[in-house]
Design a protein around this motif. Structure first.
Motif, PDB file in Angstrom:
ATOM      1  N   ILE A  23       4.582 -15.999  13.345  1.00  0.00           N
ATOM      2  CA  ILE A  23       5.693 -15.050  13.324  1.00  0.00           C
ATOM      3  C   ILE A  23       6.239 -14.773  14.727  1.00  0.00           C
ATOM      4  O   ILE A  23       7.413 -14.460  14.885  1.00  0.00           O
ATOM      5  N   LEU A  24       5.413 -14.942  15.744  1.00  0.00           N
ATOM      6  CA  LEU A  24       5.873 -14.611  17.099  1.00  0.00           C
ATOM      7  C   LEU A  24       7.006 -15.514  17.579  1.00  0.00           C
ATOM      8  O   LEU A  24       7.772 -15.149  18.469  1.00  0.00           O
ATOM      9  N   PHE A  25       7.144 -16.688  16.948  1.00  0.00           N
ATOM     10  CA  PHE A  25       8.271 -17.568  17.284  1.00  0.00           C
ATOM     11  C   PHE A  25       9.605 -16.901  16.978  1.00  0.00           C
ATOM     12  O   PHE A  25      10.650 -17.322  17.473  1.00  0.00           O
ATOM     13  N   ALA A  26       9.552 -15.875  16.120  1.00  0.00           N
ATOM     14  CA  ALA A  26      10.786 -15.190  15.752  1.00  0.00           C
ATOM     15  C   ALA A  26      11.579 -14.733  16.972  1.00  0.00           C
ATOM     16  O   ALA A  26      12.803 -14.733  16.965  1.00  0.00           O
ATOM     17  N   TRP A  27      10.858 -14.359  18.015  1.00  0.00           N
ATOM     18  CA  TRP A  27      11.518 -13.885  19.239  1.00  0.00           C
ATOM     19  C   TRP A  27      12.539 -14.884  19.795  1.00  0.00           C
ATOM     20  O   TRP A  27      13.544 -14.485  20.387  1.00  0.00           O
ATOM     21  N   ILE A  28      12.250 -16.174  19.631  1.00  0.00           N
ATOM     22  CA  ILE A  28      13.158 -17.200  20.170  1.00  0.00           C
ATOM     23  C   ILE A  28      14.556 -17.056  19.568  1.00  0.00           C
ATOM     24  O   ILE A  28      15.559 -17.365  20.197  1.00  0.00           O
ATOM     25  N   GLY A  29      14.602 -16.518  18.346  1.00  0.00           N
ATOM     26  CA  GLY A  29      15.889 -16.338  17.681  1.00  0.00           C
ATOM     27  C   GLY A  29      16.839 -15.420  18.419  1.00  0.00           C
ATOM     28  O   GLY A  29      18.042 -15.406  18.140  1.00  0.00           O
ATOM     29  N   MET A  30      16.333 -14.636  19.349  1.00  0.00           N
ATOM     30  CA  MET A  30      17.203 -13.772  20.151  1.00  0.00           C
ATOM     31  C   MET A  30      18.280 -14.587  20.858  1.00  0.00           C
ATOM     32  O   MET A  30      19.373 -14.090  21.136  1.00  0.00           O
ATOM     33  N   ILE A  31      17.959 -15.867  21.147  1.00  0.00           N
ATOM     34  CA  ILE A  31      18.940 -16.756  21.780  1.00  0.00           C
ATOM     35  C   ILE A  31      20.221 -16.809  20.941  1.00  0.00           C
ATOM     36  O   ILE A  31      21.325 -16.787  21.475  1.00  0.00           O
ATOM     37  N   CYS A  32      20.032 -16.839  19.597  1.00  0.00           N
ATOM     38  CA  CYS A  32      21.187 -16.947  18.711  1.00  0.00           C
ATOM     39  C   CYS A  32      21.978 -15.645  18.627  1.00  0.00           C
ATOM     40  O   CYS A  32      23.041 -15.591  18.010  1.00  0.00           O
ATOM     41  N   PHE A  33      21.441 -14.579  19.186  1.00  0.00           N
ATOM     42  CA  PHE A  33      22.185 -13.323  19.231  1.00  0.00           C
ATOM     43  C   PHE A  33      22.833 -13.137  20.587  1.00  0.00           C
ATOM     44  O   PHE A  33      23.999 -12.769  20.690  1.00  0.00           O
ATOM     45  N   VAL A  34      22.050 -13.385  21.625  1.00  0.00           N
ATOM     46  CA  VAL A  34      22.511 -13.074  22.975  1.00  0.00           C
ATOM     47  C   VAL A  34      23.557 -14.088  23.465  1.00  0.00           C
ATOM     48  O   VAL A  34      24.581 -13.698  24.023  1.00  0.00           O
ATOM     49  N   THR A  35      23.308 -15.390  23.217  1.00  0.00           N
ATOM     50  CA  THR A  35      24.217 -16.412  23.743  1.00  0.00           C
ATOM     51  C   THR A  35      25.664 -16.243  23.243  1.00  0.00           C
ATOM     52  O   THR A  35      26.580 -16.176  24.058  1.00  0.00           O
ATOM     53  N   PRO A  36      25.895 -16.143  21.913  1.00  0.00           N
ATOM     54  CA  PRO A  36      27.289 -16.000  21.490  1.00  0.00           C
ATOM     55  C   PRO A  36      27.950 -14.750  22.045  1.00  0.00           C
ATOM     56  O   PRO A  36      29.134 -14.786  22.419  1.00  0.00           O
ATOM     57  N   LEU A  37      27.180 -13.648  22.115  1.00  0.00           N
ATOM     58  CA  LEU A  37      27.758 -12.414  22.644  1.00  0.00           C
ATOM     59  C   LEU A  37      28.178 -12.583  24.097  1.00  0.00           C
ATOM     60  O   LEU A  37      29.309 -12.274  24.467  1.00  0.00           O
ATOM     61  N   LEU A  38      27.250 -13.095  24.919  1.00  0.00           N
ATOM     62  CA  LEU A  38      27.564 -13.278  26.336  1.00  0.00           C
ATOM     63  C   LEU A  38      28.763 -14.189  26.517  1.00  0.00           C
ATOM     64  O   LEU A  38      29.666 -13.902  27.287  1.00  0.00           O
ATOM     65  N   LEU A  39      28.783 -15.308  25.770  1.00  0.00           N
ATOM     66  CA  LEU A  39      29.871 -16.266  25.931  1.00  0.00           C
ATOM     67  C   LEU A  39      31.224 -15.635  25.587  1.00  0.00           C
ATOM     68  O   LEU A  39      32.213 -15.868  26.269  1.00  0.00           O
ATOM     69  N   SER A  40      31.257 -14.819  24.528  1.00  0.00           N
ATOM     70  CA  SER A  40      32.555 -14.225  24.193  1.00  0.00           C
ATOM     71  C   SER A  40      32.919 -13.119  25.177  1.00  0.00           C
ATOM     72  O   SER A  40      34.091 -12.940  25.508  1.00  0.00           O
ATOM     73  N   ILE A  41      31.920 -12.422  25.686  1.00  0.00           N
ATOM     74  CA  ILE A  41      32.211 -11.355  26.659  1.00  0.00           C
ATOM     75  C   ILE A  41      32.789 -11.940  27.958  1.00  0.00           C
ATOM     76  O   ILE A  41      33.704 -11.365  28.547  1.00  0.00           O
ATOM     77  N   ILE A  42      32.273 -13.111  28.365  1.00  0.00           N
ATOM     78  CA  ILE A  42      32.846 -13.693  29.581  1.00  0.00           C
ATOM     79  C   ILE A  42      34.139 -14.478  29.305  1.00  0.00           C
ATOM     80  O   ILE A  42      34.668 -15.137  30.185  1.00  0.00           O
ATOM     81  N   GLY A  43      34.630 -14.387  28.066  1.00  0.00           N
ATOM     82  CA  GLY A  43      35.955 -14.941  27.799  1.00  0.00           C
ATOM     83  C   GLY A  43      35.978 -16.346  27.235  1.00  0.00           C
ATOM     84  O   GLY A  43      37.015 -16.998  27.221  1.00  0.00           O
ATOM     85  N   LYS A  44      34.837 -16.830  26.744  1.00  0.00           N
ATOM     86  CA  LYS A  44      34.803 -18.186  26.197  1.00  0.00           C
ATOM     87  C   LYS A  44      35.123 -18.220  24.701  1.00  0.00           C
ATOM     88  O   LYS A  44      34.908 -19.239  24.040  1.00  0.00           O
ATOM     89  N   GLY A  45      35.587 -17.108  24.154  1.00  0.00           N
ATOM     90  CA  GLY A  45      35.975 -17.085  22.746  1.00  0.00           C
ATOM     91  C   GLY A  45      34.802 -17.323  21.825  1.00  0.00           C
ATOM     92  O   GLY A  45      33.721 -16.775  22.016  1.00  0.00           O
TER      93      GLY A  45
END
Ligand code: SF4
Ligand code: SF4
Ligand code: SF4
Lengths: 201, 65
Positions: A23-45
């Motif tokens: 179950i601890l692998f679940a943490w890796i899924g944070m990538i799928c939350f943080v990456t899209p948010l950061l990319l859109s915040i810096i203007g990459k749509g």
């Protein structure tokens, strides 16, 4: 020649399986939350959705290449703003509750509950992983986050079968939020005339 | 000439259409909606078929000379 980012569906598939075993692998899924948010915040749509989302590719593969999708049109209400933002609000509320229960474990009010909750209701006992190596709250978050990922996968698979392969992308909270951020950022540039496009017509 | 037109107010900017277009005629405008370059579009309907929101229609267009 296929590019590396066309294989990101493997990451999504391995993630779900890995979480099953530990179950601890679940943490890796944070990538799928943080990456899209950061990319859109810096203007990459929605470049994450457009080029790097393994989950979108996974549905494309199952529904498209493996022909598991019925390819029907999605009911209009699902693509309505009400439903999309409503689902986002619901999803974020449930996410907030999950963070709060992690906090209650962190400050010692509650004990670690080794369950994965599907569709926010069905509780599955999930106690085959040894989580004693980490603090209980770290494990609690993993259970909560894996529940979120598994639930959204089930919803996505269901709409993949019923409608078009990538139907999940119509109401995916990350997709809605990154589109929302992009709209805020580029409000002035949006054309007002619903259906036009570039070039001579 | 058949061309794709997109209902941009209901497009979710997922990029599924952009990926399948054999003519690279579609771009996603700043993560907000998909845009068709009508000079490139050949009306093959591939985008229409995959669009999960069903907001693409391939229709007959007059050729402007
Ligand atoms: S809408 Fe969601 S599932 Fe679809 S490509 Fe974007 S992040 Fe991935
Ligand atoms: S109809 Fe074919 S060529 Fe035209 S935008 Fe759609 S996929 Fe591209
Ligand atoms: S596939 Fe449909 S919803 Fe997705 S970007 Fe293209 S037109 Fe928009």
């Amino acid at each position: 020649m296929k590019k590396w980012n066309e294989y990101l569906w493997i990451f999504s598939a391995v993630y779900l399986v890995a979480g099953f075993f530990n179950i601890l692998f679940a943490w890796i899924g944070m990538i799928c939350f943080v990456t899209p948010l950061l990319l859109s915040i810096i203007g990459k749509g929605k470049i994450y959705c457009n080029s790097y989302c393994g989950r979108g590719q996974f549905f494309e593969l199952l529904g498209g290449r493996l022909k598991l999708s019925s390819n029907r049109n999605i009911p209009a209400f699902i693509r309505s703003k009400w439903f999309r933002y409503g689902f986002l609000a619901f999803f974020m509320t449930m996410f907030g509750i999950m963070i709060f229960s992690t906090y209650l474990v962190f400050n010692g009010t509650n004990n670690l509950k080794e369950v994965v909750t599907l569709l926010w209701t069905i509780k599955l006992p999930w106690n085959w992983t040894n989580t004693s190596t980490v603090s209980p709250w770290i494990a609690q978050f993993a259970f909560g986050f894996y529940s979120v990922m598994l639930t959204s996968t089930i919803l996505g698979l269901t709409t993949m079968f019923l409608f078009k392969p990538r139907s999940w992308c119509v109401y995916c909270p990350m997709g809605t939020i990154t589109q929302g951020i992009s709209m805020l950022k580029y409000k002035g540039k949006v054309k007002q005339n619903g259906t036009t496009s570039k070039g001579n017509s | 000439m058949k061309k794709a037109i997109i209902n941009q107010t209901e497009c979710v900017a997922c990029g599924a259409c952009e990926k399948v277009c054999p003519r690279k005629a579609i771009t996603i405008f700043h993560g907000i909606y998909a845009d068709v370059n009508k000079d490139l579009c050949v009306g093959c309907k591939k985008c229409e078929k995959v669009c999960p929101a069903s907001v693409i229609q391939v229709v007959q267009k007059e050729v402007v000379s």
